[in-house]
Design an enzyme around this catalytic site. Structure first.
Site, short mmCIF file in Angstrom:
data_model
loop_
_atom_site.label_atom_id
_atom_site.label_comp_id
_atom_site.label_asym_id
_atom_site.label_seq_id
_atom_site.Cartn_x
_atom_site.Cartn_y
_atom_site.Cartn_z
N GLU A 78 -8.70 -6.17 2.26
CA GLU A 78 -9.21 -7.13 1.27
C GLU A 78 -8.09 -7.99 0.69
O GLU A 78 -8.16 -8.43 -0.46
CB GLU A 78 -9.97 -6.42 0.15
CG GLU A 78 -11.46 -6.40 0.34
CD GLU A 78 -11.90 -5.43 1.45
OE1 GLU A 78 -13.09 -5.39 1.74
OE2 GLU A 78 -11.07 -4.75 2.04
N SER A 84 -4.70 -13.62 6.68
CA SER A 84 -5.25 -14.05 5.40
C SER A 84 -5.67 -15.52 5.40
O SER A 84 -6.29 -15.98 4.44
CB SER A 84 -4.21 -13.83 4.30
OG SER A 84 -3.84 -12.46 4.23
N GLN A 109 13.24 19.78 -14.33
CA GLN A 109 13.03 18.51 -15.01
C GLN A 109 12.77 17.36 -14.04
O GLN A 109 11.94 16.48 -14.30
CB GLN A 109 14.25 18.18 -15.88
CG GLN A 109 14.02 16.99 -16.81
CD GLN A 109 15.24 16.69 -17.66
OE1 GLN A 109 16.28 16.33 -17.14
NE2 GLN A 109 15.11 16.90 -18.97
N THR A 118 -14.80 -2.93 9.96
CA THR A 118 -15.09 -1.55 9.56
C THR A 118 -16.59 -1.32 9.77
O THR A 118 -17.40 -2.15 9.38
CB THR A 118 -14.72 -1.31 8.09
OG1 THR A 118 -13.33 -1.56 7.91
CG2 THR A 118 -15.01 0.12 7.69
#
Length: 404
Positions: free
Chosen positions: A382, A136, A298, A162
Site C-alpha cells: 500500500e 508506485s 538493564q 493478493t
C-alpha cells in the site's frame, strides 16, 4: 498476559467482537500458523472459521447481509488477526477494499449483485493496480480497455495480486482513453483510468476466457496467502462491469480504497509488533545468563521499554486514522502517517525481539523467525515509506501554506 495497545471508547458490541476474534486467534491461528507458513499452505480451515464468524461481512452494511461495523472495528480485528498470522489478515484485507469500493462507488445494481455474497464470504475479493514495469507510479499503467460495441476488451499484465488465485472477484485498474484525445490522456493520465469488476473462477491457469492467473509468486515471507500475476488477453466485459457505471473515475476510486488499505497495513504492523513484543518479553524472562534472567539485565529492559513504547505509539496513530475515516473526513494525512510509523516501528520491534532471542531467533523452531521474514512486506504494501512521506509532506504544505 496483560496487553498493550488498549483502545478507549469502544462500545459493548465492539468489545464483544474483538474478544471473539482474540479467542479465535489464540485457539485457531497461533497454534498452527508457523507450521502452515513453513509449508506455504493456504489456511483453508482458518478462512472457513472467519467466514463462520461473519468477518467477511464486517464492514458491509446490514441491508446487504453484513454487520455494518466501522473501519475502526475492522482495523482492530485486523490487528488481532495479524498478531496471530499476518497472512490471514491479508486474505480479508483485499476483500474489504473491494467491498468498500463497491459500497462507496458502485451502482445500485452492482451493490445488489455483489455485496450480499461478499458479506457471506461466498465471493472473495482482490484488487489490482500494480504492473511488472511500475511500482508506485500508477500513472504509468499500460493495461488498457477498448470499447467494442456494448462490451470492453481488456489487454495487459498486472502484478502482485493478493488473493489472485483464491478470489472470485477482482477490481482491476486499467487505461480507458474513451472520450479523451491522445494529448489529453497523456497530459492527465489519472483521468483516463477506469476500474473494472472481473468475475472469475478461483484457481490458476485460464480462469475465464481471456483471463489467466499464473501460479503463485514465491515470496520470502507473507506465505500461505496466494500472491499472483494477472494476464488479460482479449478479456471481454460488459459495460455494466465498470465500477460506478462511468469510465474515467478509476484512479480516484482506487485511491479511496487504498486509504482503507493503508489503515489496514498500519493495523497489521501493530499486530505483528504486539506479537513480537510478547515473544520478546516472554523469552527474556525464561532465558538465563550470568545467573539471572536476561530480563533483569538493564540492556534488555531498555529494549523492552522501547519496544512497548513503539507498539503503543503505532496503535494510537492507527486508531486515529481509522476514526478520522469513519467520521467522513479526509484522512490521507493520518492514514499515511499511521502506515509509515506502524510499518517502520513493526520492523524495529521485530528486530529487537529477534536480538533478544539471540541465536535461537535464527532457528525456524522459534516463531520470531517467521515474524522477521513477514515484517518487511509492510514496508512496501500500500505504498512505500517514501510514498507515504510524499503524501504527508504535500498535505502538510496544504495545511500550513503561507498566506500572501
Amino acid at each position: 498476559m496483560a496487553r498493550l495497545a488498549q483502545t478507549a471508547g469502544l462500545t459493548d458490541i465492539q468489545q464483544e467482537i474483538l474478544s471473539t476474534v482474540r479467542d479465535f486467534v489464540d485457539k485457531e491461528i497461533l497454534p498452527v500458523a508457523t507450521e502452515l507458513e513453513h509449508r506455504d499452505e493456504y489456511p483453508q480451515q482458518i478462512v472457513d472459521g472467519l467466514k463462520e464468524l461473519g468477518l467477511f461481512g464486517l464492514m458491509i452494511p446490514e441491508e446487504y447481509g453484513g454487520l455494518g461495523e466501522s473501519l475502526l472495528t475492522y482495523a482492530l480485528c485486523v490487528e488481532e488477526i495479524a498478531r496471530g498470522w499476518m497472512s490471514v489478515s491479508g486474505i480479508i484485507n483485499t476483500h474489504f477494499i473491494v467491498a468498500y469500493m463497491l459500497k462507496q462507488h458502485g451502482t445500485q445494481e452492482q451493490k445488489d449483485h455483489f455485496l450480499p455474497r461478499m458479506a457471506a464470504g461466498d465471493i472473495r475479493g482482490a484488487f489490482s493496480m500494480s504492473e511488472p514495469a511500475l511500482g508506485s507510479d500508477v500513472s504509468a499503467i499500460t493495461s488498457k480497455a477498448v470499447k467494442d460495441g456494448d462490451e470492453y476488451v481488456l489487454n495487459g499484465q498486472k502484478m502482485w495480486l493478493t488473493n489472485g488465485g483464491t478470489s472470485s472477484l477482482v477490481a482491476v485498474l486499467v487505461r480507458s482513453d474513451e472520450g479523451h484525445s491522445p494529448e489529453e490522456a497523456a497530459a492527465k493520465p489519472h483521468k483516463s483510468m477506469t476500474t473494472f469488476l472481473i468475475e472469475k473462477e478461483p484457481g490458476f491457469g485460464e480462469v475465464r476466457p481471456g483471463l489467466t492467473i499464473p501460479g503463485k509468486i514465491d515470496k520470502m515471507g507473507y506465505k500461505g496467502v496466494d500472491t499472483t500475476e494477472l494476464i488479460m488477453d482479449g478479456l471481454r466485459l460488459p459495460a455494466d462491469r465498470v465500477l460506478g457505471g462511468t469510465t474515467g473515475r478509476g484512479f480516484y476510486q482506487m485511491m479511496d480504497g487504498v486509504e482503507v488499505g493503508r489503515v489496514n497495513v498500519a493495523a497489521r504492523g501493530c499486530g505483528v509488533a504486539q506479537r513480537a513484543f510478547e515473544l520478546g518479553v516472554s523469552y527474556a524472562q525464561q532465558r538465563h545468563t550470568f545467573g539471572k534472567p536476561i530480563a533483569q539485565h538493564q540492556a534488555i529492559q531498555f529494549k523492552l521499554a522501547e519496544m512497548a513504547t513503539k507498539v503503543e505509539a503505532a496503535h494510537a496513530m492507527m486508531v486515529n486514522a481509522a476514526r478520522k475515516k469513519d467520521s467522513g473526513e479526509r484522512n490521507d494525512l493520518e492514514a499515511g502517517m499511521a502506515k509509515y510509523l506502524a510499518s517502520e516501528y513493526c520492523k524495529e520491534v521485530v528486530e529487537d525481539a529477534f536480538r533478544i532471542h539471540g541465536g535461537y531467533g535464527f532457528s525456524k523452531e522459534y516463531e520470531i523467525e517467521r515474524l522477521y521474514r513477514e515484517a518487511p512486506m509492510l514496508l512496501i504494501g500500500e505504498g512505500t515509506a517514501e510514498i507515504q512521506k510524499m503524501i504527508i509532506g504535500r498535505r502538510l504544505l496544504e495545511e500550513y501554506r503561507l498566506q500572501g
